[in-house]
Design an enzyme around this catalytic site. Structure first.
Site, short mmCIF file in Angstrom:
data_model
loop_
_atom_site.label_atom_id
_atom_site.label_comp_id
_atom_site.label_asym_id
_atom_site.label_seq_id
_atom_site.Cartn_x
_atom_site.Cartn_y
_atom_site.Cartn_z
N THR A 113 0.49 -1.19 -0.30
CA THR A 113 0.18 -0.05 -0.39
C THR A 113 1.12 1.30 -0.08
O THR A 113 1.88 1.56 0.65
CB THR A 113 -0.77 0.40 1.30
OG1 THR A 113 0.26 -0.06 2.47
CG2 THR A 113 -1.71 -1.53 1.40
N ASP A 114 0.70 2.55 -0.80
CA ASP A 114 0.88 3.57 -0.41
C ASP A 114 0.49 3.55 1.37
O ASP A 114 -0.05 3.07 1.73
CB ASP A 114 0.43 5.00 -1.53
CG ASP A 114 1.21 6.13 -1.54
OD1 ASP A 114 2.05 6.10 -0.56
OD2 ASP A 114 1.07 6.73 -2.40
N TRP A 115 1.52 4.69 1.66
CA TRP A 115 1.39 4.70 2.88
C TRP A 115 0.19 5.58 3.69
O TRP A 115 -0.25 6.75 3.71
CB TRP A 115 2.59 6.05 3.55
CG TRP A 115 3.79 5.31 4.53
CD1 TRP A 115 4.69 5.66 4.84
CD2 TRP A 115 4.49 4.30 3.29
NE1 TRP A 115 5.87 4.79 4.89
CE2 TRP A 115 5.22 3.89 4.60
CE3 TRP A 115 4.44 3.75 1.89
CZ2 TRP A 115 6.70 2.86 3.55
CZ3 TRP A 115 5.31 2.44 2.24
CH2 TRP A 115 6.48 2.18 2.72
N GLY A 116 -0.51 4.56 4.44
CA GLY A 116 -2.21 4.92 5.10
C GLY A 116 -2.81 4.24 4.22
O GLY A 116 -4.53 5.02 3.76
N GLY A 117 -2.70 3.96 2.69
CA GLY A 117 -3.12 3.56 1.56
C GLY A 117 -4.19 2.32 1.69
O GLY A 117 -4.32 1.93 0.50
#
Length: 727
Positions: free
Chosen positions: A146-150
């Site tokens: 995932t993207d960070w916090g995604g």
């Protein structure tokens, strides 16, 4: 790009970094997109080819590359909730094609999913994207992160093909996986497959005895990379290269002494060194009589700085004017609000031009800007974000020690209103409608015959090149290029494929990039350049069969120095099954700025979802913090607090910190618990939601109660786990 990737991989390995989070290769859909500075191009063939090369270089050092952001990461505004609505053909021909090339030719070990939704589904939970296309169709055998916090729904992400959530939530979402396996909603074999992918990545990037990075050698490479990338956009009467005729030279502009060499946000890195253009110019034989910044960095007017710059210019015969976008203008999480340079830079440029001196502009930035003074200056140099070695590279190019050969990877419009989608980009709430479909960048401008400032592929040289003897078939183009000037130089030969009858009456761009190659030639030298055409050169994505199909007909293969500087052409007949590429009037003519909702729905084949946030209902965990704006009470106070903190940091000269604060606006409430690693728990979030939904005191009591219970929970847990002998 492969050599740059190898250097990046070597530096990562020396620091025992296993995964380098790049390259970013999303299509530059709109010049205002905040992350354009991280991406390659408006063209998928160019983006994918460059990304694949960088991936090969990075991974040659035992470090994984992460192709990102998959997919349709086209804007930063509301990026964690926005739904990118795009038709199937545009999705495959533009937004996915670069990733396909990067995966199949680069062999990336990881792919990073984007924050946004794609046609209603979060990219990280998109079975069609992550499983059917990425793995089954393209053969990807690596790990999706995932993207960070995604992460929206951890279990749904696992089912779709995501193996790794970043950053760690310290067990918050791990418990969701355990519950799903225990209650039978997640098959344990799915979890096993994701674990296998993680173990494979660990094995591929197993620690090795990496030597210390060759920082001096890498700095030399940084200079070379910048030198090969600088674009000479205009050069009236052979103003450049600078020589004795330039006379006394004034260097003006803050970017000369404090260059923009990278973008802002998560891409920010600490360089080993930075060579400034001013220092590099002073080290040449040029008669540099002085330097003045001329303007304040972030747009505030300064009469004193402007007057000092004008006085210096009056003593010179030539002005080197360094302009550009400042750090706050281009950053992750923030889209630009306009395409102009700061007004104080525009005012200074006008006054310097009015002095009647020769003016050479060197522009910094990661995306196009409006250049209303371009026709009034003697030369325009586009340095983009040149990295830590940009200073010597710019000096070498200005003095002729290096012959410019860079070509534009994107179109420079005359003004922002010329851009398809200009009226709506970044201004909608719940959805971003790609009504322009396949007509992006040069595909659009060439279709409607719109004038542009600089076309895709444009870039001048200090020498001249002639093209001849173009030949082509269904797989290859060959053309002879001769250096007809007096100095050695490189030419980037571009091959475009013109659709039958230039796509009149069809939903198709008149021409598309089919391949390119760089050739170095001494004065008088000639060479035959052979260019392998793109895999889908004569194909379109047929939505009837959901796959690529050859579109037959009488094509023209074009060879040139830009999409609008065609030097040679030859006809090629392509056989295949007929594909219906007709459509509604605005799509067949390319006049996509006139496409309304009904016409776009017809192209999509389904109704459009609501473009605005629901009103009149309480906010939930799935809503984003930006939705507190205008709701009154504590919700408005919370919004104002974030906005005020961001503005204060900007006023203090901390644009990076300011943009990081603004990141909170697009954060869903559910993500607060995860991004805090459980420091804030679900009960506290429920209390906060009560507060923003108009029940402040009840929410405050619940939040405090949840905080106290959460605070004491570790102590009670430790008491229960203490060995009996300690009692």
């Amino acid at each position: 790009m492969e050599r740059v990737g190898t250097a990046l991989g070597a530096e990562a390995a020396a620091e025992r970094v296993s995964v380098l989070l790049g390259p970013g290769l999303n299509i530059k859909r709109n010049p205002l997109a905040g992350r354009n500075f991280e991406y390659f191009s408006e063209d998928p063939l160019l983006s994918g080819t460059l990304a694949a090369a960088q991936i090969r270089g990075i991974q040659s050092q035992g470090v994984a590359a992460s192709a990102k952001h998959f997919a349709v990461n086209s804007q930063e505004t509301h990026r964690m909730s926005i739904d990118e609505i795009v038709d199937e053909r545009a999705l495959h021909e533009l937004y996915l094609e670069g990733f396909r090339i990067a995966i199949t030719q680069g062999g990336a070990w990881t792919v990073m999913s984007s924050y946004n939704r794609v046609n209603g589904t979060y990219a990280n939970e998109h079975v069609e994207l992550l499983d059917e296309i990425l793995r089954r169709r393209w053969g990807f055998d690596g790990l999706v992160v995932t993207d960070w916090g995604g992460n929206n729904d951890r279990v749904a992400g696992l089912r779709a093909g995501n193996a790794l959530e970043m950053p760690s939530t310290d067990g918050v979402t791990d418990r969701e996986i355990v519950r799903a396996v225990e209650d039978g909603t997640l098959d344990e074999s799915v979890l096993d497959a994701r674990v296998d992918e993680l173990l494979t990545l660990i094995d591929r990037t197993a620690p090795r005895d990496a030597a210390p990075a060759d920082l001096d050698g890498h700095h030399s490479l940084a200079i070379e990379a910048a030198r090969r990338s600088i674009v000479l956009a205009s050069n009236r009467d052979g103003m450049l290269p600078l020589g004795r005729a330039a006379g006394r030279i004034a260097v003006i502009g803050d970017f000369a002494a404090t260059p923009r060499y990278q973008g802002a946000g998560s891409s920010l890195v600490n360089p080993t060194r930075v060579d400034t253009p001013l220092d590099a110019l002073r080290a040449t034989d040029l008669d540099i009589i002085g330097y003045e910044p001329g303007f304040r960095r972030r747009g505030a007017a300064s009469g004193r700085l402007r007057r000092r710059a004008l006085r210096l210019a009056e003593q010179a015969e030539t002005v080197l004017l360094f302009l550009g976008l400042d750090e706050s203008a281009e950053a992750e999480a923030v889209d630009r609000t306009h395409m102009r340079l700061a007004q104080n830079q525009l005012d200074l440029a006008r006054e310097l031009i009015a002095l009647g001196r020769r003016v050479v502009v060197v522009l910094a930035g990661g995306a196009p800007v409006e250049l209303p003074f371009a026709d009034e200056v003697d030369a325009m140099v586009l340095g983009y974000l040149g990295g830590q070695g940009l200073g010597p590279a710019i000096a070498d190019m200005l003095t002729g020690r290096a012959n410019p050969a860079g070509k534009l990877a994107e179109t420079y419009p005359l003004q922002y209103s010329d851009v398809p989608g200009a009226a709506s980009f970044g201004r909608t709430e719940a959805t971003s409608e790609h009504r322009e479909s396949i007509y992006l960048g040069y595909r659009y401008y060439d279709k409607v015959g719109a004038p542009v400032r600089y076309p895709f592929g444009h870039g001048l040289s200090y020498t001249t090149f002639a093209y001849s003897d173009l030949g082509a078939d269904a797989t290859t183009a060959r053309v002879t290029v001769a250096n007809t000037g007096a100095v050695a130089g490189d030419e980037i030969v571009q091959v475009y494929l013109e659709a039958p009858d230039a796509a009149a009456g069809q939903v198709r761009a008149p021409r598309e990039l089919g391949g390119f190659a760089r050739v170095h030639l001494e004065p008088g030298e000639r060479a035959t350049v052979e260019i392998t055409l793109a895999e889908h050169a004569f194909q379109v994505f047929d939505t009837g069969i959901h796959d690529w199909r050859v579109a037959p007909g009488a094509y023209t293969v074009l060879a040139g120095a830009s999409s609008r500087d065609i030097r040679a052409r030859v006809a090629v007949d392509i056989e295949g099954e007929r594909v219906d590429l007709g459509g509604s009037p605005n799509y067949t003519t390319g006049r996509v700025t006139a496409v309304d909702a009904a016409e776009f729905e017809s192209l999509l084949g389904r109704p459009l979802p609501p473009a605005t946030w629901p009103t009149g209902r309480p906010l939930t965990r799935d809503d984003i913090i930006a939705q507190t704006k205008g709701r009154g009470g504590f919700a408005s106070v919370l919004h104002a607090l974030i906005e005020g903190t961001s503005r204060a940091l900007m006023a203090l000269g901390r644009p990076h910190a300011s943009n990081n604060v603004r990141f909170a606006f697009d954060l869903p409430f559910r993500s607060v618990e995860r991004m805090s690693g459980g420091t804030v728990d679900a009960a506290m979030i429920d209390g906060l939601l009560l507060m923003v939904n108009g029940r402040f005191w009840r929410g405050a009591r619940r939040t405090l109660s949840a905080w106290w219970a959460h605070r004491s929970r570790p102590a009670r847990t430790a008491q229960r786990m203490r060995p009996e002998s300690e009692d």
